[in-house]
Write a protein that holds these residues in place. Structure first.
Motif, short mmCIF file in Angstrom:
data_model
loop_
_atom_site.label_atom_id
_atom_site.label_comp_id
_atom_site.label_asym_id
_atom_site.label_seq_id
_atom_site.Cartn_x
_atom_site.Cartn_y
_atom_site.Cartn_z
N CYS A 87 1.03 -1.12 0.56
CA CYS A 87 -0.10 0.16 -0.18
C CYS A 87 1.04 1.21 0.61
O CYS A 87 2.21 1.21 -0.01
N ILE A 88 0.15 2.63 -0.12
CA ILE A 88 0.60 3.58 0.14
C ILE A 88 -0.05 4.07 0.97
O ILE A 88 -0.67 4.51 1.25
N TYR A 89 0.72 4.39 2.39
CA TYR A 89 0.35 4.44 3.49
C TYR A 89 0.75 6.23 4.27
O TYR A 89 1.98 6.33 4.32
N GLY A 90 -0.43 6.82 4.20
CA GLY A 90 -0.28 8.33 4.30
C GLY A 90 -0.02 8.58 6.43
O GLY A 90 -0.53 8.05 6.12
N PHE A 91 1.31 8.72 6.39
CA PHE A 91 1.46 9.40 8.05
C PHE A 91 1.27 10.24 7.92
O PHE A 91 2.13 11.83 7.70
N LEU A 92 0.30 11.06 8.53
CA LEU A 92 -0.33 12.15 8.98
C LEU A 92 -0.63 12.94 10.21
O LEU A 92 -0.65 12.33 11.53
N GLU B 193 -8.61 2.57 5.97
CA GLU B 193 -7.97 2.53 3.92
C GLU B 193 -8.85 4.66 3.46
O GLU B 193 -9.32 4.90 4.66
N LEU B 194 -7.86 5.37 3.04
CA LEU B 194 -8.55 6.54 2.27
C LEU B 194 -9.82 6.56 2.50
O LEU B 194 -10.86 7.88 2.49
N GLU B 195 -10.28 4.96 1.59
CA GLU B 195 -11.93 5.76 1.09
C GLU B 195 -13.08 5.54 2.64
O GLU B 195 -13.63 6.19 2.02
N GLU B 196 -12.20 4.74 3.60
CA GLU B 196 -13.23 4.84 4.39
C GLU B 196 -13.10 6.53 5.14
O GLU B 196 -14.34 7.27 5.89
N LEU B 197 -12.66 7.31 5.19
CA LEU B 197 -12.27 8.47 5.44
C LEU B 197 -13.24 9.72 4.22
O LEU B 197 -13.57 10.08 4.97
N LYS B 198 -13.10 8.75 3.03
CA LYS B 198 -14.03 9.59 2.22
C LYS B 198 -15.33 9.47 2.10
O LYS B 198 -15.93 9.96 2.49
N VAL C 175 -2.73 10.71 -3.47
CA VAL C 175 -1.30 9.63 -3.98
C VAL C 175 -1.55 8.79 -2.90
O VAL C 175 -1.49 6.49 -3.32
N VAL C 176 -2.47 8.44 -1.63
CA VAL C 176 -1.86 7.31 -0.43
C VAL C 176 -3.65 6.22 -1.06
O VAL C 176 -4.62 6.82 -1.38
N THR C 177 -3.11 5.46 -0.74
CA THR C 177 -4.04 4.42 -0.34
C THR C 177 -4.52 3.75 1.21
O THR C 177 -6.50 3.58 1.15
N HIS C 178 -4.19 4.10 2.02
CA HIS C 178 -4.35 4.72 3.39
C HIS C 178 -3.74 5.42 3.97
O HIS C 178 -2.59 5.40 3.60
N LEU C 179 -4.58 5.31 4.98
CA LEU C 179 -3.98 6.29 6.03
C LEU C 179 -3.87 6.23 7.40
O LEU C 179 -4.72 5.52 8.20
N GLY C 180 -2.82 7.12 8.18
CA GLY C 180 -2.49 7.00 10.04
C GLY C 180 -2.65 8.08 9.46
O GLY C 180 -1.83 9.19 9.58
N LEU D 74 -3.14 17.50 4.69
CA LEU D 74 -3.46 16.12 4.26
C LEU D 74 -3.67 15.93 2.69
O LEU D 74 -3.50 15.43 2.17
N SER D 75 -4.10 17.01 1.80
CA SER D 75 -3.99 17.51 0.60
C SER D 75 -3.09 17.06 -0.13
O SER D 75 -3.18 16.47 -2.00
N GLU D 76 -1.80 17.05 0.23
CA GLU D 76 -1.00 16.73 -0.05
C GLU D 76 -0.54 15.01 -0.41
O GLU D 76 0.04 14.24 -1.94
N VAL D 77 -0.96 14.45 0.34
CA VAL D 77 -1.05 13.34 0.59
C VAL D 77 -2.29 12.48 -0.75
O VAL D 77 -2.63 11.57 -0.74
N GLU D 78 -3.63 13.21 -0.09
CA GLU D 78 -4.19 12.35 0.01
C GLU D 78 -4.74 11.82 -1.49
O GLU D 78 -5.54 10.82 -2.23
#
Lengths: 300, 261
Positions: A31-36, A215-220, A198-203, A192-196
């Motif tokens: 995955c591409i994990y965004g650590f925010l 998953e990013l989808e969950e946040l969306k 490209v990422v598939t997952h977020l922390g 957030l706007s910088e990684v949203e």
């Protein structure tokens, strides 16, 4: 299996305050994990612990399913990193900077030209890296992280110092590496706007705690939630009188009537009854969550 | 040989390329011989007599080593060691080094080995410089004979080796200090203070306790005219003892660091 997994990671620099309070990171493989998180939330401390740059105080770290402490050297063979500012030897050229890492990783020499091409630094020739612009240094730092074709890459604020074109190029590069080579990428950022994109997952981390992971989808999905309905009407007092029978929480704010989140049918019904009772409705706005707002709510 | 160590050593050697420490080695190694060459060319009328002397090479060796043993070698070791570790601090690169697949011992000893190799390079260049300081005036000044006396390679190499050993405690202690402190002035300042202390301690009967005195005492032992106390013990053995002690302490402190880079 998770590519990176931490359990109850705690870290404090002094005896006073914990920088990390029980971080349970779960980064799926590929995955591409965004650590925010905002500045000072504990992102870099977490990354430094994951790379062994800080001595672990409490909790456990597992990478590729192996205990990090026990198999640090073995694990680091498949890990690339760019933590904070790039570590470049400024008296050396880009090729020389990569060559000294190539000696350690014992990867093919061709990789040097390959990664220089990937980050657009093929033509830097004999120019010492000390004379590079901030963006070029950042690109070289990324090239150094990718040199040995790692399975996992940590990138701490990788687009720092890049111009808008550079940011798009690096985003595209990360996507390509992830898609074509299956590399797991952990990207930290405070924007957030910088990684949203490209990422598939977020922390999302705030004050040393992981406040969201998934998953990013969950946040969306949360983004689609209706927060309130805002009405622009000709008579606020009369409107409030009409709607407060059904929605006691209705109130006026900024010259508009604000209703709680309601369904589309309910909105249509209110609209009808207002018109029947002689109130003109100029605008009905459905206020939804946006990612930035969700992020701000989570970290504040 | 241990492969990760060799790979790491090659990487460390690459880092020293065109660095200040590598320039220091070249300049420091050739400085005294250059001065000797200039002095001889300026006083060319005495060259015939000097070059014809039986003890030409020994005298040249002694003259060249005077400034080297007292000043350039100890201070060169202080500066070169501090500059090598400074490469990582200056470029904010310790974090990169510690995130590489290498053990702490490999990181510590490969960098240390590079410093020792630079010291050897320093001595080799200095020896080459001494030879050139004999040959260049002979080539440039007409009528000067090539020295008749054979070059005493064996004794020169032996002395090189002894001076190298004398330097080891300086390198090990400077390495320990410069790994602990980010600020370049700390190791250099400490090194300079101990060097001054070593000069002051030369006449003290326990001067061998100061680890920076060995090069000086070694050089001055035959010609000090009683100004230097010559201890009745094997200085080189003590130098090796100090070297081992500082190396072990340095490694222990390096490995025990909570924050790496």
């Amino acid at each position: 299996m998770y590519c990176v997994e931490t359990a109850d990671l705690v870290h404090r620099y002094t005896n006073d305050e914990s920088v990390l309070n029980g971080i349970n990171l779960q980064v799926p493989e590929g995955c591409i994990y965004g650590f925010l998180g905002p500045n000072g939330a504990g992102k870099t401390t977490t990354l430094r612990l994951l790379l062994g740059l800080l001595r672990k105080q409490k909790g456990s770290i597992s990478i590729f399913g192996k205990d990090f402490e026990a198999q640090r050297v073995d694990i680091l063979r498949s890990v690339g990193s760019l933590v904070e500012s790039p570590s470049l030897y400024e008296h050396l050229t880009a090729t020389e900077n990569l060559a000294l890492l190539q000696k350690v990783y014992q990867c093919p020499k061709n990789n040097i030209h390959h990664v220089l091409g990937l980050v657009g630094l093929s033509n830097t020739g004999n120019k010492n890296s000390g004379r590079f612009s901030l963006g070029m240094k950042q690109r070289l730092g990324i090239a150094m992280a990718l040199l040995h074709t790692p399975s996992l890459v940590f990138l701490d604020e990788p687009t720092n110092g890049l111009d808008p074109n550079g940011i798009i190029e690096i985003r595209e590069l990360l996507r390509t590496l992830n898609r074509n080579n299956g590399i797991t990428i952990i990207v930290s950022s405070h924007v957030l706007s910088e990684v949203e994109k490209v990422v598939t997952h977020l922390g999302i981390i705030a004050k040393g705690r992981l406040v969201f992971q998934g998953e990013l989808e969950e946040l969306k999905r949360r983004q689609l939630q209706v927060l309130s309905v805002s009405l622009c009407v000709s008579d606020i007092a009369k409107t409030l009188q009409i709607v407060s029978q059904l929605y006691p929480k209705a109130h006026s704010h900024g010259g508009r009537v604000i209703l709680p989140a309601i369904s589309g049918e309910a909105i249509a019904m209110i609209n009808r009854s207002l018109i029947i009772q002689g109130v003109d409705v100029c605008e009905i706005e459905v206020v939804k969550n946006d990612l930035e707002k969700i992020f701000m709510n989570l970290v504040s | 040989m241990n492969l990760p160590f060799t790979n790491s050593f090659q990487s460390e050697w690459l880092k020293s390329r065109r660095s200040l420490s590598s320039w220091l080695v070249v300049v420091g190694g050739l400085f005294t011989p250059s001065i000797v060459i200039i002095a001889r060319l300026v006083r060319r009328e005495k060259l015939h007599e000097i070059y014809a002397a039986e003890g030409f090479w020994t005298l040249l060796w002694k003259n060249s080593w005077e400034s080297m043993a007292i000043f350039f070698l100890p201070m060169g070791a202080v500066l070169a060691t501090s500059l090598i570790t400074q490469i990582e601090y200056k470029n904010n690169a310790w974090k990169q080094v510690h995130a590489l697949p290498m053990s702490t011992a490999t990181i510590f000893f490969s960098k240390f080995a590079v410093i020792l190799l630079l010291l050897v390079q320093f001595l080799v260049l200095f020896n080459l410089g001494i030879y050139l300081s004999a040959v260049i005036p002979y080539l440039l000044v007409a009528g000067v004979p090539y020295p008749r006396a054979p070059i005493p390679f064996g004794s020169f190499l032996n002395e090189d080796g002894m001076f190298f050993i004398d330097c080891l405690p300086i390198v090990a202690l400077q390495y320990l200090i410069s790994l602990r402190f980010r600020n370049f002035l700390v190791p250099v300042g400490v090194g300079f203070v101990i060097w001054v202390g070593a000069l002051a301690a030369l006449s003290w009967r326990y001067n061998f306790l100061v680890p920076y005195t060995y090069c000086m005492v070694d050089f001055l032992k035959d010609s000090s005219g009683g100004k230097v106390a010559i201890p009745d013990i094997n200085l080189h053995a003590i130098a090796i003892g100090y070297f081992l002690l500082f190396t072990v302490a340095g490694y222990w402190l390096f490995a025990a660091k909570k924050e790496k880079g």
